[in-house]
Design a protein around this motif. Structure first.
Motif, PDB file in Angstrom:
ATOM      1  N   GLY A   1      36.648  30.247  36.618  1.00  0.00           N
ATOM      2  CA  GLY A   1      36.984  29.376  37.737  1.00  0.00           C
ATOM      3  C   GLY A   1      35.849  28.436  38.079  1.00  0.00           C
ATOM      4  O   GLY A   1      36.067  27.257  38.364  1.00  0.00           O
ATOM      5  N   ASP A   2      34.593  28.942  38.066  1.00  0.00           N
ATOM      6  CA  ASP A   2      33.438  28.079  38.347  1.00  0.00           C
ATOM      7  C   ASP A   2      33.286  26.994  37.293  1.00  0.00           C
ATOM      8  O   ASP A   2      32.980  25.839  37.615  1.00  0.00           O
ATOM      9  CB  ASP A   2      32.166  28.932  38.409  1.00  0.00           C
ATOM     10  CG  ASP A   2      32.130  29.828  39.640  1.00  0.00           C
ATOM     11  OD1 ASP A   2      32.942  29.602  40.560  1.00  0.00           O
ATOM     12  OD2 ASP A   2      31.292  30.748  39.671  1.00  0.00           O
TER      13      ASP A   2
ATOM     14  N   PHE B   1      44.987  27.188  41.562  1.00  0.00           N
ATOM     15  CA  PHE B   1      43.647  27.521  41.069  1.00  0.00           C
ATOM     16  C   PHE B   1      43.373  29.023  41.181  1.00  0.00           C
ATOM     17  O   PHE B   1      42.651  29.598  40.366  1.00  0.00           O
ATOM     18  CB  PHE B   1      42.606  26.731  41.889  1.00  0.00           C
ATOM     19  CG  PHE B   1      41.189  27.095  41.567  1.00  0.00           C
ATOM     20  CD1 PHE B   1      40.591  26.681  40.390  1.00  0.00           C
ATOM     21  CD2 PHE B   1      40.441  27.873  42.438  1.00  0.00           C
ATOM     22  CE1 PHE B   1      39.284  27.025  40.087  1.00  0.00           C
ATOM     23  CE2 PHE B   1      39.140  28.227  42.145  1.00  0.00           C
ATOM     24  CZ  PHE B   1      38.566  27.791  40.970  1.00  0.00           C
ATOM     25  N   LYS B   2      43.963  29.674  42.184  1.00  0.00           N
ATOM     26  CA  LYS B   2      43.738  31.103  42.371  1.00  0.00           C
ATOM     27  C   LYS B   2      44.163  31.902  41.137  1.00  0.00           C
ATOM     28  O   LYS B   2      43.552  32.927  40.802  1.00  0.00           O
ATOM     29  CB  LYS B   2      44.509  31.582  43.605  1.00  0.00           C
ATOM     30  CG  LYS B   2      44.233  33.022  44.007  1.00  0.00           C
ATOM     31  CD  LYS B   2      44.955  33.354  45.301  1.00  0.00           C
ATOM     32  CE  LYS B   2      44.594  34.767  45.763  1.00  0.00           C
ATOM     33  NZ  LYS B   2      44.943  35.786  44.797  1.00  0.00           N
TER      34      LYS B   2
ATOM     35  N   GLY C   1      35.650  26.366  47.667  1.00  0.00           N
ATOM     36  CA  GLY C   1      36.821  26.751  46.885  1.00  0.00           C
ATOM     37  C   GLY C   1      37.215  25.629  45.942  1.00  0.00           C
ATOM     38  O   GLY C   1      36.382  25.070  45.214  1.00  0.00           O
ATOM     39  N   ASP C   2      38.497  25.277  45.949  1.00  0.00           N
ATOM     40  CA  ASP C   2      38.985  24.196  45.087  1.00  0.00           C
ATOM     41  C   ASP C   2      39.338  22.964  45.907  1.00  0.00           C
ATOM     42  O   ASP C   2      40.168  22.156  45.487  1.00  0.00           O
ATOM     43  CB  ASP C   2      40.205  24.672  44.292  1.00  0.00           C
ATOM     44  CG  ASP C   2      41.342  25.112  45.198  1.00  0.00           C
ATOM     45  OD1 ASP C   2      41.065  25.513  46.335  1.00  0.00           O
ATOM     46  OD2 ASP C   2      42.511  25.048  44.767  1.00  0.00           O
TER      47      ASP C   2
ATOM     48  N   ASP D   1      50.075  38.724  41.131  1.00  0.00           N
ATOM     49  CA  ASP D   1      48.615  38.721  41.298  1.00  0.00           C
ATOM     50  C   ASP D   1      47.964  39.944  40.673  1.00  0.00           C
ATOM     51  O   ASP D   1      46.929  39.840  40.019  1.00  0.00           O
ATOM     52  CB  ASP D   1      48.259  38.650  42.792  1.00  0.00           C
ATOM     53  CG  ASP D   1      48.655  37.315  43.401  1.00  0.00           C
ATOM     54  OD1 ASP D   1      48.840  36.366  42.621  1.00  0.00           O
ATOM     55  OD2 ASP D   1      48.766  37.233  44.636  1.00  0.00           O
TER      56      ASP D   1
ATOM     57  N   ASN E   1      41.265  32.107  38.670  1.00  0.00           N
ATOM     58  CA  ASN E   1      40.261  33.110  39.067  1.00  0.00           C
ATOM     59  C   ASN E   1      40.762  34.523  38.806  1.00  0.00           C
ATOM     60  O   ASN E   1      40.029  35.387  38.311  1.00  0.00           O
ATOM     61  CB  ASN E   1      39.921  32.950  40.549  1.00  0.00           C
ATOM     62  CG  ASN E   1      38.764  31.977  40.764  1.00  0.00           C
ATOM     63  OD1 ASN E   1      37.999  31.691  39.842  1.00  0.00           O
ATOM     64  ND2 ASN E   1      38.658  31.456  41.967  1.00  0.00           N
ATOM     65  N   ASP E   2      42.040  34.784  39.164  1.00  0.00           N
ATOM     66  CA  ASP E   2      42.564  36.144  39.062  1.00  0.00           C
ATOM     67  C   ASP E   2      42.802  36.563  37.625  1.00  0.00           C
ATOM     68  O   ASP E   2      42.612  37.733  37.276  1.00  0.00           O
ATOM     69  CB  ASP E   2      43.865  36.262  39.858  1.00  0.00           C
ATOM     70  CG  ASP E   2      43.631  36.117  41.364  1.00  0.00           C
ATOM     71  OD1 ASP E   2      42.462  36.271  41.787  1.00  0.00           O
ATOM     72  OD2 ASP E   2      44.589  35.853  42.097  1.00  0.00           O
TER      73      ASP E   2
ATOM     74  N   GLY F   1      38.961  35.243  35.626  1.00  0.00           N
ATOM     75  CA  GLY F   1      37.691  35.617  36.238  1.00  0.00           C
ATOM     76  C   GLY F   1      37.029  34.443  36.950  1.00  0.00           C
ATOM     77  O   GLY F   1      37.331  33.272  36.682  1.00  0.00           O
ATOM     78  N   HIS F   2      36.107  34.778  37.853  1.00  0.00           N
ATOM     79  CA  HIS F   2      35.451  33.732  38.659  1.00  0.00           C
ATOM     80  C   HIS F   2      34.519  32.865  37.832  1.00  0.00           C
ATOM     81  O   HIS F   2      34.301  31.701  38.177  1.00  0.00           O
ATOM     82  CB  HIS F   2      34.671  34.389  39.799  1.00  0.00           C
ATOM     83  CG  HIS F   2      35.554  34.956  40.871  1.00  0.00           C
ATOM     84  ND1 HIS F   2      36.139  34.178  41.827  1.00  0.00           N
ATOM     85  CD2 HIS F   2      35.971  36.229  41.102  1.00  0.00           C
ATOM     86  CE1 HIS F   2      36.869  34.934  42.634  1.00  0.00           C
ATOM     87  NE2 HIS F   2      36.783  36.196  42.212  1.00  0.00           N
ATOM     88  N   ARG F   3      33.981  33.404  36.744  1.00  0.00           N
ATOM     89  CA  ARG F   3      33.114  32.564  35.917  1.00  0.00           C
ATOM     90  C   ARG F   3      33.907  31.422  35.316  1.00  0.00           C
ATOM     91  O   ARG F   3      33.454  30.266  35.283  1.00  0.00           O
ATOM     92  CB  ARG F   3      32.475  33.420  34.822  1.00  0.00           C
ATOM     93  CG  ARG F   3      31.526  32.628  33.928  1.00  0.00           C
ATOM     94  CD  ARG F   3      30.769  33.544  32.994  1.00  0.00           C
ATOM     95  NE  ARG F   3      29.911  34.461  33.750  1.00  0.00           N
ATOM     96  CZ  ARG F   3      29.131  35.371  33.186  1.00  0.00           C
ATOM     97  NH1 ARG F   3      29.112  35.500  31.858  1.00  0.00           N
ATOM     98  NH2 ARG F   3      28.383  36.151  33.923  1.00  0.00           N
TER      99      ARG F   3
END
Length: 741
Positions: A368-369, A356-357, A394-395, A619, A360-361, A364-366
């Motif tokens: 991911g949300d 899942f990281k 987190g996940d 990353d 996000n990377d 973006g976190h949006r």
């Protein structure tokens, strides 16, 4: 001529005796009839007294008093003598002595008496004296009470908080000080003045007389309000009460009680004004209160909403709306209690999204949300209404499956995999997520909720370690492995300070010359109780616990210091290869540390080679490129370790300043009988040659493997075919032997 017959005539001597007896009888009759005590005293003793005297002093009869000392009739000897000193000068002149003194009755009580004394013969005091004693004790007591009453009345009169006035013929006969002060006069200034003196006008005075004396003349009291005039001319409003001293005789005068009510009336007027103002304020406040009540109702509703919101925030995840850790714990404890009481099964599932990281990377976190919210909906739609799906953060998700046994939990896990496998569209990106799940069962894997969730967490990590995208049930073996991992984590924190870590060095051989051209520093851990612990076991623990940076720095310092010692001993030039973890490589102080070590030991940068895994730059490729550039500027060489097992892209490989590719031993091991491994090794060597990179093969153990690698153009190799990793002293000896040959 005699008035009596001769026969009846009395002889002269007998006639005198009879006359004396008659006189004595008359005298005794007088004594007995007197209302006061009479006593004859001679030589300080009672010679004779009357009945009243005996009664006054508590005796039964006059005969009881005869012969008694007169001193005993007094309170004390000193009182008796003091009476003699006061009375004698008067009595000696033939005068009557009068006084009031305390005397003593028979039996001891004192009483007040009025004494009147006179000598029988002033010319001869020895003949004695006669005293008249009047008991005035009760009179004295009454007089004392009267005096006390008079004092009390005078005190009341003088200190009363109202004016008191006695008028006769409307002139002031007497008044108290309060009345004088009330009108501003000094003591005695009003005495004898007409009452007209303290009225504002003649008319007021006349009217007051008509109002007051009409009822007083009828024997009634007068009560009313009058306005008087003070000495300085100001008006003084008073409450007045009046009555006649003797209603039958008005000439005795009238008594007046006067109370100044000016201040009270002023305050009442102010109060009336304030009352009106207050009523207005009440009206205004009533309107304000109506508005306030309405506001309060709105605020109450808002607070109820806020409380519900606070409760929701305390028990639910803000992003997904699922129960959070707090609510999960409450439901979990209740579910365990019900399962224990009802003998029913219960399953706890710990779920974590794989990789899942990376979402996000990269997105973006949006994004991911959005992915977490979609996964939460899918998880919620997979279980029953009575089950709980919670997000820990987190996940990480936890499922509480009420009444589920192992088969039921496995079915839910399979449905989870299927739900997560469905593609998810995020903008122009289509994603497929895979979950790793761990399952724990009540009561086999724990009899309380905390133990169950810990067991499920352990099983989830086993699912990740065994390839991800699957589920595993908890087992005692996992518990043992988890306990060992915890023990190793705790022991590793003290390994450096207790000098339990050592470095071994494995030679790297040039395939063209057969000479040792470099060494790789390999860290080893020897625990006094746990024994030798391999890097494959403790390096991941160091990475997960955050200790890898400290350990990696120690490896770097130790390896560079050893390289300097070999250099000072005149051994052939060597390259020291040191492995870097991803966390160590990303540390912002790494370039400064390398520069400091090289400068401190006087070594050129090309004598140090840092080995990185393929995934270290995934990353943040831009940051990785900048770090590699700084290393290259110092002359330090970079190599990619275990090449072919990670996720490198050729575009990244081309832009990074890589000096060497190290072919992973998993490809070298099967070169003799696996055509695919041979093809991969050939491709890696050709690609490195095309990119200007050198190649080193790891895990070379047989002459056939060595021959194939030399034939394909691989420059260097290391492995058991040449030598095992060895201590610095053993390697120094081997280098010395190679130099002598």
């Amino acid at each position: 001529m005699s008035l009596m017959p001769d026969a009846l005539a009395v002889p002269p001597g007998q006639s005198s005796t009879l006359a004396l007896q008659r006189i004595l009888r008359e005298q005794q009759t007088l004594l007995d009839s007197a209302g006061v005590g009479i006593v004859f005293i001679r030589h300080r003793a009672v010679v004779r007294c009357n009945q009243r005297y005996a009664e006054i002093f508590g005796l039964h009869s006059p005969s009881d008093a005869v012969g008694r000392s007169s001193e005993a009739l007094h309170p004390s000897r000193e009182a008796f003598r003091e009476l003699g000193r006061a009375a004698y000068p008067v009595l000696a002149q033939g005068l009557t002595y009068r006084t009031e003194r305390q005397m003593r009755r028979t039996g001891g009580p004192l009483f007040w008496a009025h004494l009147t004394g006179r000598l029988i013969n002033p010319a001869d005091s020895a003949e004695g004296s006669i005293w008249i004693v009047d008991d005035i004790d009760e009179q004295k007591r009454a007089q004392a009470r009267l005096s006390a009453s008079e004092r009390e009345k005078q005190m009341l009169f003088d200190h009363a908080m109202v004016g008191i006035v006695v008028l006769r013929e409307r002139h002031l006969a007497r008044c108290n000080r309060h009345f004088e002060r009330m009108l501003g006069y000094g003591p005695g200034e009003l005495l004898g003045l007409s009452s007209r003196h303290w009225y504002l006008s003649e008319t007021d005075w006349q009217r007051a007389g008509e109002q007051c004396y009409a009822p007083i003349g009828l024997g009634q009291d007068y009560e009313g309000e009058m306005t008087l005039r003070a000495k300085d001319g100001r008006a003084v409003v008073c409450e007045v009460r009046s009555r006649a001293m003797d209603p039958q005789d008005l000439s005795q005068g009238t008594l007046w009680i006067v109370l100044d009510v000016s201040e009270r009336l002023r305050i009442q007027a102010q109060l009336a004004h304030m009352h009106g103002a207050l009523e207005q304020q009440v009206r205004e406040r009533t309107q304000e209160l109506r508005e306030t009540v309405a506001d309060l109702h709105r605020e109450i509703e808002q607070r109820k909403h806020d409380q519900e919101r606070i409760h929701w925030m305390a028990h639910y995840d803000a992003l997904t709306g699922l129960p959070n850790r707090v609510l999960l714990a409450e439901r979990g404890q209740e579910a365990v209690r019900l399962a224990r009481e009802g003998g029913q099964p219960l399953a706890v599932m710990f779920l974590d999204l794989d990789n899942f990281k990376h979402v996000n990377d990269s997105l973006g976190h949006r994004a991911g949300d959005a992915l977490l919210m979609e996964i939460a909906q899918r998880l919620r739609g997979t279980v029953r209404e009575r089950d709980t799906v919670a997000r820990l953060g987190g996940d990480e998700f936890v499922l509480l499956l009420v009444g589920a046994n192992a088969q039921g939990a496995a079915r839910v896990a399979a449905k989870m995999q299927e739900a997560a496998r469905q593609p998810l569209q995020l903008g122009r990106h289509e994603l497929c997520m895979s979950p790793s799940m761990g399952i724990a069962l009540f009561p086999d894997h724990g009899e309380d909720f905390d133990t169950l969730i810990q067991a499920a967490d352990t099983a989830m990590y086993r699912a990740k370690a065994e390839g991800r995208n699957g589920y595993r049930f908890f087992s005692p073996r996992m518990q043992a492995q988890s306990a060992r991992a915890l023990a190793l984590t705790n022991a590793l924190r003290r390994a450096l300070e207790r000098e339990q870590l050592t470095l071994l060095y494995q030679p790297q051989v040039c395939l063209n010359t057969g000479a040792i051209c470099g060494v790789e520093a390999l860290v080893r851990w020897n625990h006094p109780e746990l024994g030798a612990i391999g890097p494959a076991e403790f390096i991941p623990i160091a990475e997960n616990s955050g200790q890898i940076v400290v350990i990696g720095e120690w490896v770097l310092r130790t390896a560079v210091a050893q390289l300097k010692r070999w250099h000072d001993q005149g051994l052939p030039p060597l390259t020291m290869a040191v492995n870097l973890s991803a966390a160590q490589f990303r540390h912002p102080q790494l370039p400064e540390l390398i520069a400091q070590l090289l400068a401190g030991h006087g070594l050129p940068g090309d004598r140090l080679e840092l080995e990185l895994t393929e995934n270290v730059a995934i990353d943040d490729p831009e940051a990785a490129a900048q770090i590699m550039d700084r290393m290259h500027a110092q002359g330090v060489r970079l190599s990619v370790d275990d090449f072919g097992t990670g996720y490198s892209s050729l575009s990244q490989l081309k832009r990074f300043r890589i000096h060497r590719l190290k072919i992973d031993q998993s490809f070298v091991r099967d070169l003799g009988h696996d055509g695919n491994d041979r093809a991969i090794v050939i491709a890696i060597i050709r690609m490195a040659q095309a990119l200007g990179m050198r190649t080193t093969a790891e895990g070379v153990e047989t002459p056939a493997q060595l021959a194939f690698l030399r034939e394909q153009g691989c420059e260097e190799a290391q492995g058991y075919h040449f030598a095992k990793p060895m201590p610095a002293a053993a390697l120094q000896e081997a280098l010395g032997r190679a130099g002598r040959h």
